[in-house]
Design a protein around this motif. Sequence first.
Motif, PDB file in Angstrom:
ATOM      1  N   GLN A  89       0.831  -1.210   0.000  1.00 36.55           N
ATOM      2  CA  GLN A  89       0.000   0.000   0.000  1.00 36.55           C
ATOM      3  C   GLN A  89       0.864   1.258   0.000  1.00 36.55           C
ATOM      4  OE1 GLN A  89      -2.299  -0.937   3.493  1.00 36.55           O
ATOM      5  NE2 GLN A  89      -3.971  -1.870   2.317  1.00 36.55           N
ATOM      6  N   VAL A  90       1.946   1.239   0.787  1.00 33.87           N
ATOM      7  CA  VAL A  90       2.840   2.397   0.841  1.00 33.87           C
ATOM      8  C   VAL A  90       3.527   2.607  -0.503  1.00 33.87           C
ATOM      9  CG1 VAL A  90       4.966   3.298   1.867  1.00 33.87           C
ATOM     10  CG2 VAL A  90       3.214   2.268   3.330  1.00 33.87           C
ATOM     11  N   LEU A  91       4.036   1.535  -1.091  1.00 34.65           N
ATOM     12  CA  LEU A  91       4.718   1.662  -2.373  1.00 34.65           C
ATOM     13  C   LEU A  91       3.761   2.153  -3.452  1.00 34.65           C
ATOM     14  CD1 LEU A  91       7.229   1.311  -4.116  1.00 34.65           C
ATOM     15  CD2 LEU A  91       6.586  -1.086  -4.451  1.00 34.65           C
ATOM     16  N   HIS A  92       2.570   1.623  -3.461  1.00 36.47           N
ATOM     17  CA  HIS A  92       1.574   2.071  -4.438  1.00 36.47           C
ATOM     18  C   HIS A  92       1.302   3.559  -4.285  1.00 36.47           C
ATOM     19  CE1 HIS A  92      -2.643   2.800  -5.792  1.00 36.47           C
ATOM     20  NE2 HIS A  92      -2.195   2.141  -6.845  1.00 36.47           N
ATOM     21  N   ALA A  93       1.165   4.012  -3.046  1.00 40.83           N
ATOM     22  CA  ALA A  93       0.922   5.438  -2.802  1.00 40.83           C
ATOM     23  C   ALA A  93       2.115   6.283  -3.260  1.00 40.83           C
ATOM     24  CB  ALA A  93       0.635   5.673  -1.322  1.00 40.83           C
ATOM     25  N   MET A  94       3.323   5.793  -3.020  1.00 43.41           N
ATOM     26  CA  MET A  94       4.519   6.527  -3.442  1.00 43.41           C
ATOM     27  C   MET A  94       4.538   6.709  -4.952  1.00 43.41           C
ATOM     28  SD  MET A  94       7.303   4.605  -0.986  1.00 43.41           S
ATOM     29  CE  MET A  94       8.746   5.255  -1.848  1.00 43.41           C
ATOM     30  N   ILE A  95       4.253   5.648  -5.679  1.00 44.21           N
ATOM     31  CA  ILE A  95       4.277   5.726  -7.136  1.00 44.21           C
ATOM     32  C   ILE A  95       3.115   6.564  -7.656  1.00 44.21           C
ATOM     33  CG2 ILE A  95       4.124   4.382  -9.270  1.00 44.21           C
ATOM     34  CD1 ILE A  95       5.480   2.060  -7.752  1.00 44.21           C
ATOM     35  N   ALA A  96       1.937   6.352  -7.090  1.00 44.40           N
ATOM     36  CA  ALA A  96       0.752   7.069  -7.555  1.00 44.40           C
ATOM     37  C   ALA A  96       0.868   8.569  -7.349  1.00 44.40           C
ATOM     38  CB  ALA A  96      -0.494   6.535  -6.838  1.00 44.40           C
ATOM     39  N   SER A  97       1.713   8.999  -6.399  1.00 45.68           N
ATOM     40  CA  SER A  97       1.866  10.431  -6.124  1.00 45.68           C
ATOM     41  C   SER A  97       2.856  11.115  -7.060  1.00 45.68           C
ATOM     42  CB  SER A  97       2.317  10.641  -4.678  1.00 45.68           C
ATOM     43  OG  SER A  97       3.623  10.130  -4.477  1.00 45.68           O
ATOM     44  N   LEU A  98       3.593  10.337  -7.861  1.00 48.96           N
ATOM     45  CA  LEU A  98       4.511  10.947  -8.830  1.00 48.96           C
ATOM     46  C   LEU A  98       3.706  11.652  -9.924  1.00 48.96           C
ATOM     47  CD1 LEU A  98       7.072   8.014  -9.244  1.00 48.96           C
ATOM     48  CD2 LEU A  98       7.352  10.093  -7.879  1.00 48.96           C
ATOM     49  N   PRO A  99       4.166  12.810 -10.402  1.00 52.39           N
ATOM     50  CA  PRO A  99       3.388  13.582 -11.387  1.00 52.39           C
ATOM     51  C   PRO A  99       2.947  12.774 -12.601  1.00 52.39           C
ATOM     52  CG  PRO A  99       5.216  14.895 -10.559  1.00 52.39           C
ATOM     53  CD  PRO A  99       5.388  13.522  -9.976  1.00 52.39           C
ATOM     54  N   TYR A 100       3.833  11.924 -13.121  1.00 48.75           N
ATOM     55  CA  TYR A 100       3.487  11.136 -14.304  1.00 48.75           C
ATOM     56  C   TYR A 100       2.281  10.246 -14.028  1.00 48.75           C
ATOM     57  CZ  TYR A 100       4.046   7.709 -18.108  1.00 48.75           C
ATOM     58  OH  TYR A 100       3.841   6.892 -19.194  1.00 48.75           O
ATOM     59  N   PHE A 101       2.287   9.608 -12.861  1.00 47.94           N
ATOM     60  CA  PHE A 101       1.211   8.660 -12.558  1.00 47.94           C
ATOM     61  C   PHE A 101      -0.049   9.374 -12.063  1.00 47.94           C
ATOM     62  CE2 PHE A 101       5.072   6.108 -12.472  1.00 47.94           C
ATOM     63  CZ  PHE A 101       4.701   5.079 -13.331  1.00 47.94           C
ATOM     64  N   MET A 102       0.095  10.626 -11.642  1.00 51.46           N
ATOM     65  CA  MET A 102      -1.108  11.419 -11.379  1.00 51.46           C
ATOM     66  C   MET A 102      -1.792  11.760 -12.697  1.00 51.46           C
ATOM     67  SD  MET A 102       0.174  13.874  -8.253  1.00 51.46           S
ATOM     68  CE  MET A 102      -1.456  14.566  -7.961  1.00 51.46           C
ATOM     69  N   GLU A 103      -0.981  11.906 -13.756  1.00 52.65           N
ATOM     70  CA  GLU A 103      -1.545  12.161 -15.079  1.00 52.65           C
ATOM     71  C   GLU A 103      -2.083  10.881 -15.709  1.00 52.65           C
ATOM     72  OE1 GLU A 103      -0.226  13.997 -19.462  1.00 52.65           O
ATOM     73  OE2 GLU A 103       1.183  14.010 -17.762  1.00 52.65           O
TER      74      GLU A 103
END
Length: 551
Positions: A32-46
């Motif tokens: 869950q933490v790793l997923h949140a870390m990646i999802a918060s990167l600008p590319y993955f927010m887009e």
Amino acid sequence: MLDCRDEVLFYTKQLVNIESIVNTNGEKEIAQVLHAMIASLPYFMEFPEQVVISRTSDDELERYNVLAFVKGTKSDSSDTVILMGHLDTVGIDDFTQLADLACNPDELLEAIKKEALPESVRAHAESGNWMFGRGTLDMKSGVASHLYLLKYYSEHPDELEGNLVLLAECDEEDSSHGILSALKDLQAWKEQHGFNYIAAINADFVAPRHEGDENRYIYKGTVGKLLPSFFITGSETHVGSCFEGLDPNLIAAELTRQLDYNPELCNEALGETTVPPVSLKQMDLKPAYTVQTALSAYVYYNFFIHSWSPKDVLEKLTVQAEIAFTNALTLLKERYERFCRMTGEPCRELPWKVRVMTYGDMEAELAQAHGEKYTRYIEDFKQQLLNDQSLDVRMFAAKTVEEAWKWMPDKSPGIILFYSSLYSPRVELKGDRPEEQNLMEALDKAVAALQPSYSKPIVVRDFFPYISDMSFVALSDDEAALETAAKNNPSWGSKLLVNYQDVRRLNVPVVNIGPYGLDAHKKYERMELEYSLEAVPNLTNMVIKELIGGK
């Protein structure tokens, strides 16, 4: 060269701080933490659809894999490289009074320095170039390296002709539910996005192969692992009349003497040799104390392979079991005759003969003797065993064989040989396919480019020497080999089921470029910072560039 040390160190500490022992809730938390870390990167927010947290399938526990991908924009290529690594660790009981600090590298280091340490450990602790703690080496620094590269290419997709996938899987340290479930996600992405998987790069740890070894190893392919197991029946007797029976523990002891550390059972291929088998369990199956000898015993052994198939191993171990059984009977006869001479009692001829068979052969004999009555019974028995959550797959297999033995028309003492755990297939990278050749050439170029800037030798070998999830992204075995492994595993289809066709569908060549260190799975687990945080990400990146970076 990427200036990556500080960022990879930061990610490593973030991951190590999360206690993610296999088969605990920590596996769920770290995903869950790793997923949140990646999802918060600008590319993955887009592009939020390009990162997923995926629950494992056919798993008694709730845990997850994390997958993400960056689509290259340099050209429209379907070629895709997978970066893979596991998030779980072994336990922390070995840290004893320092267990509370096992996942806090900074505080652990200060506490360790106050202990009486082996000279080499103290030197590392005081050098400033090593990080201690559970998971630092195996293998959160490797995952951190991959995370850094995913982030880098999310910021520079224009540098990729193709796609980069990150797979962070759970349960590598036990039953590989993570990678086996992830195969379906990777296949779904292949169909959905048209990915052509051309290479996988694992980041599991590497270590010295012997004392004084300064090499930093990179591996093409991986060792395979089997768990050959032996159900041994004897002839029960009162201990006061011991020579009227046959103690199965005597046969078990001779079997271990025959197999443990036996160089005849080392498998050489491509100029490299596996370590010999070693015992992982030896026990009898008496439920409680009595003055009767045991009726049966159970032993199993670790067995690594480079080129042998599960069928080859069964054939070799059948011969070894026959030798051990013969030795046990010879020893018993010698001691019985000495006893008779000492007591003046007349000697009789002991009735027991060498008897060894595989589980597959026993099943065939029972089906012929009893037909559907037996096959229905044993399947119902397995279903009942599934209700006992205390049984791991190895004891599940043993109890199944023990029950099946009750149906044998001839119950004279014998050894039943079978497999009682997951088969982790060997992977040989020979360059037979264009994808293999391209990956091998890219690896050689990366090592040649980076070696001048690193003081220790970087050496490429053919087989990663430890069990890893690399076994489940490619297959070197044919169908007959896999069928033999399944047919001779009593748990197959009930407690254990692996769809090796999912592996064959992916079948991507794989190498391991991982952090360097010492004492994985031990209290002083530690990772060398310079190689792990600088060389590993750059080597991995050079391979990526060569494969999908464009010319």
